[in-house]
Scaffold this motif. Structure first.
Motif, mmCIF file in Angstrom:
data_model
loop_
_atom_site.group_PDB
_atom_site.id
_atom_site.type_symbol
_atom_site.label_atom_id
_atom_site.label_comp_id
_atom_site.label_asym_id
_atom_site.label_seq_id
_atom_site.Cartn_x
_atom_site.Cartn_y
_atom_site.Cartn_z
ATOM 1 N N VAL A 161 0.866 -1.179 0.000
ATOM 2 C CA VAL A 161 0.000 0.000 0.000
ATOM 3 C C VAL A 161 0.899 1.224 0.000
ATOM 4 N N VAL A 162 0.690 2.135 -0.938
ATOM 5 C CA VAL A 162 1.502 3.347 -0.991
ATOM 6 C C VAL A 162 0.599 4.578 -0.922
ATOM 7 N N SER A 163 1.124 5.640 -0.351
ATOM 8 C CA SER A 163 0.417 6.924 -0.367
ATOM 9 C C SER A 163 1.313 7.938 -1.059
ATOM 10 N N VAL A 164 0.733 8.712 -1.964
ATOM 11 C CA VAL A 164 1.516 9.609 -2.815
ATOM 12 C C VAL A 164 1.279 11.067 -2.441
ATOM 13 N N VAL A 165 2.314 11.883 -2.633
ATOM 14 C CA VAL A 165 2.239 13.317 -2.370
ATOM 15 C C VAL A 165 1.898 14.043 -3.676
ATOM 16 N N PRO A 166 1.416 15.284 -3.600
ATOM 17 C CA PRO A 166 1.015 16.008 -4.813
ATOM 18 C C PRO A 166 2.125 16.190 -5.840
ATOM 19 N N GLU A 167 3.393 16.220 -5.391
ATOM 20 C CA GLU A 167 4.504 16.442 -6.323
ATOM 21 C C GLU A 167 4.707 15.287 -7.299
ATOM 22 N N ILE A 168 4.045 14.174 -7.091
ATOM 23 C CA ILE A 168 4.303 12.996 -7.918
ATOM 24 C C ILE A 168 3.850 13.179 -9.360
ATOM 25 N N ASN A 169 2.841 14.004 -9.599
ATOM 26 C CA ASN A 169 2.340 14.195 -10.961
ATOM 27 C C ASN A 169 1.398 15.386 -11.014
ATOM 28 N N LYS A 170 0.920 15.667 -12.215
ATOM 29 C CA LYS A 170 -0.102 16.695 -12.407
ATOM 30 C C LYS A 170 -1.319 16.009 -13.025
ATOM 31 N N PRO A 171 -2.411 15.866 -12.268
ATOM 32 C CA PRO A 171 -3.591 15.161 -12.796
ATOM 33 C C PRO A 171 -4.132 15.808 -14.061
ATOM 34 N N ARG A 172 -4.483 14.965 -15.020
ATOM 35 C CA ARG A 172 -5.061 15.459 -16.263
ATOM 36 C C ARG A 172 -6.542 15.779 -16.106
ATOM 37 N N ILE A 173 -7.012 16.701 -16.931
ATOM 38 C CA ILE A 173 -8.441 17.000 -16.993
ATOM 39 C C ILE A 173 -9.065 16.054 -18.013
ATOM 40 N N PRO A 174 -10.091 15.298 -17.644
ATOM 41 C CA PRO A 174 -10.689 14.341 -18.580
ATOM 42 C C PRO A 174 -11.206 15.032 -19.841
ATOM 43 N N SER A 175 -10.987 14.380 -20.979
ATOM 44 C CA SER A 175 -11.498 14.903 -22.245
ATOM 45 C C SER A 175 -12.974 14.561 -22.386
ATOM 46 N N LEU A 176 -13.628 15.182 -23.358
ATOM 47 C CA LEU A 176 -15.039 14.894 -23.606
ATOM 48 C C LEU A 176 -15.225 13.416 -23.955
ATOM 49 N N LYS A 177 -14.302 12.851 -24.713
ATOM 50 C CA LYS A 177 -14.374 11.437 -25.070
ATOM 51 C C LYS A 177 -14.310 10.559 -23.830
ATOM 52 N N GLN A 178 -13.448 10.906 -22.894
ATOM 53 C CA GLN A 178 -13.326 10.131 -21.661
ATOM 54 C C GLN A 178 -14.572 10.254 -20.788
ATOM 55 N N VAL A 179 -15.159 11.440 -20.762
ATOM 56 C CA VAL A 179 -16.383 11.653 -19.982
ATOM 57 C C VAL A 179 -17.521 10.812 -20.548
ATOM 58 N N LEU A 180 -17.638 10.780 -21.859
ATOM 59 C CA LEU A 180 -18.693 9.985 -22.493
ATOM 60 C C LEU A 180 -18.440 8.489 -22.296
ATOM 61 N N ALA A 181 -17.170 8.076 -22.366
ATOM 62 C CA ALA A 181 -16.834 6.656 -22.196
ATOM 63 C C ALA A 181 -17.079 6.186 -20.771
ATOM 64 N N ALA A 182 -17.017 7.112 -19.814
ATOM 65 C CA ALA A 182 -17.201 6.740 -18.411
ATOM 66 C C ALA A 182 -18.574 6.137 -18.158
ATOM 67 N N ALA A 183 -19.567 6.572 -18.927
ATOM 68 C CA ALA A 183 -20.935 6.075 -18.738
ATOM 69 C C ALA A 183 -21.043 4.586 -19.064
ATOM 70 N N LYS A 184 -20.098 4.038 -19.820
ATOM 71 C CA LYS A 184 -20.134 2.631 -20.223
ATOM 72 C C LYS A 184 -19.289 1.733 -19.318
ATOM 73 N N LYS A 185 -18.563 2.340 -18.389
ATOM 74 C CA LYS A 185 -17.710 1.555 -17.496
ATOM 75 C C LYS A 185 -18.521 1.053 -16.303
ATOM 76 N N PRO A 186 -18.152 -0.098 -15.751
ATOM 77 C CA PRO A 186 -18.948 -0.690 -14.665
ATOM 78 C C PRO A 186 -18.685 -0.066 -13.292
ATOM 79 N N SER A 187 -19.725 -0.029 -12.492
ATOM 80 C CA SER A 187 -19.624 0.354 -11.090
ATOM 81 C C SER A 187 -20.397 -0.674 -10.276
ATOM 82 N N GLU A 188 -19.951 -0.894 -9.055
ATOM 83 C CA GLU A 188 -20.591 -1.913 -8.210
ATOM 84 C C GLU A 188 -20.656 -1.427 -6.766
ATOM 85 N N GLU A 189 -21.832 -1.529 -6.175
ATOM 86 C CA GLU A 189 -21.977 -1.136 -4.780
ATOM 87 C C GLU A 189 -21.629 -2.304 -3.866
ATOM 88 N N ILE A 190 -20.906 -1.993 -2.805
ATOM 89 C CA ILE A 190 -20.583 -2.975 -1.773
ATOM 90 C C ILE A 190 -21.291 -2.543 -0.495
#
Length: 259
Positions: A175-204
């Motif tokens: 298990v690792v925990s990362v600090v903000p300096e490790i990277n710069k998060p990308r902003i999702p593109s419109l294509k990625q936002v639309l594709a997200a609706a087709k990805k699975p989610s599951e409630e536990i």
């Protein structure tokens, strides 16, 4: 192919929180939710490892009923699937409870080669969940990670420790925990936002994890949270010569006991 689990928290956006001047209480009435900024770094790091290693990424979150609103945003950022635990108990959960719930859920959906967390959350920033999860799962914990690699089943991490760094190499999983300096998060593109609706989610369901009442009882209880209000003296120095202004400033600070 490595299997990665990334943990994230759905938090109130701090820029929308207002402080009531009368009693320093916090006004959340206009605050919207977002993925914790530190967890965005964890998600981005998992995606970068996926791009370089061909890994699969699961994500998991524990929050109140509002956490369901996070799923599309999370999936648009790269993970292949998200598990969520939407339970009112999350509103009062501390690091002890949160880590226990996430570890139990990870055990049922794993095993994983790597579990990535943000160093803390944008709201509490207690920095407890990652090491507590590691203890519950019987895995090594690597904290304050500013660089992360997977090499032939081994985890190579550079840790940021004050004014120095430490390179750690261990056999996974961990298990690792990362600090903000490790990277710069990308902003999702419109294509990625639309594709997200087709990805699975599951409630536990928490009830299905076999946790005891003691494991679901917080060790720490927050009684109240107040904002910080700064009262400025509004003293201005307007001498023609800057040296005189500096001298008066130093004298004023010395009088206040600051220097």
């Amino acid at each position: 192919m490595p299997k990665i689990l990334v943990c994230y928290k759905w938090v109130l956006d701090e820029q929308d929180i207002r402080v009531n001047a009368a009693d320093a209480s916090l006004d959340f009435s206009r605050a919207k939710y977002k993925i914790s900024d530190y967890d965005k770094n964890a998600i981005e790091e998992a995606v970068q490892l996926q791009e370089s290693q061909g890994a699969t990424i699961d994500a998991i979150t524990f929050g109140g009923p509002a956490v369901k609103q996070s799923l599309k945003d999370l999936l648009s950022r790269g993970p292949d699937k998200v598990y969520y635990l939407a339970d009112p108990a999350a509103d009062k959960a501390d690091g002890h409870v949160t880590a226990g719930v996430l570890a139990a859920a990870a055990r049922t959906k794993g095993p994983y080669d790597l579990i990535i967390c943000g160093e803390g959350s944008s709201d509490a920033y207690n920095q407890q969940v990652a090491p507590r999860m590691a203890a519950r799962l019987g895995l090594p914990a690597i904290t304050f990670v500013q660089s992360l690699k997977l090499e032939d089943g081994r985890i190579v991490a550079t840790r940021k420790l004050g004014d120095c760094t430490e390179v750690v190499t261990i056999d996974g999983p961990a298990v690792v925990s990362v600090v903000p300096e490790i990277n710069k998060p990308r902003i999702p593109s419109l294509k990625q936002v639309l594709a997200a609706a087709k990805k699975p989610s599951e409630e536990i369901k928490i009830a299905d994890l076999g946790l005891t009442p003691a494991q679901l009882t917080p060790k720490t209880v927050s009684m109240t949270v107040k904002g910080f209000v700064m009262n400025r003296k509004n003293i201005l120095f307007k001498e023609p010569a800057q040296a005189d202004n500096v001298a008066k400033l130093v004298a004023a600070l010395a009088k206040e006991g600051v220097c």
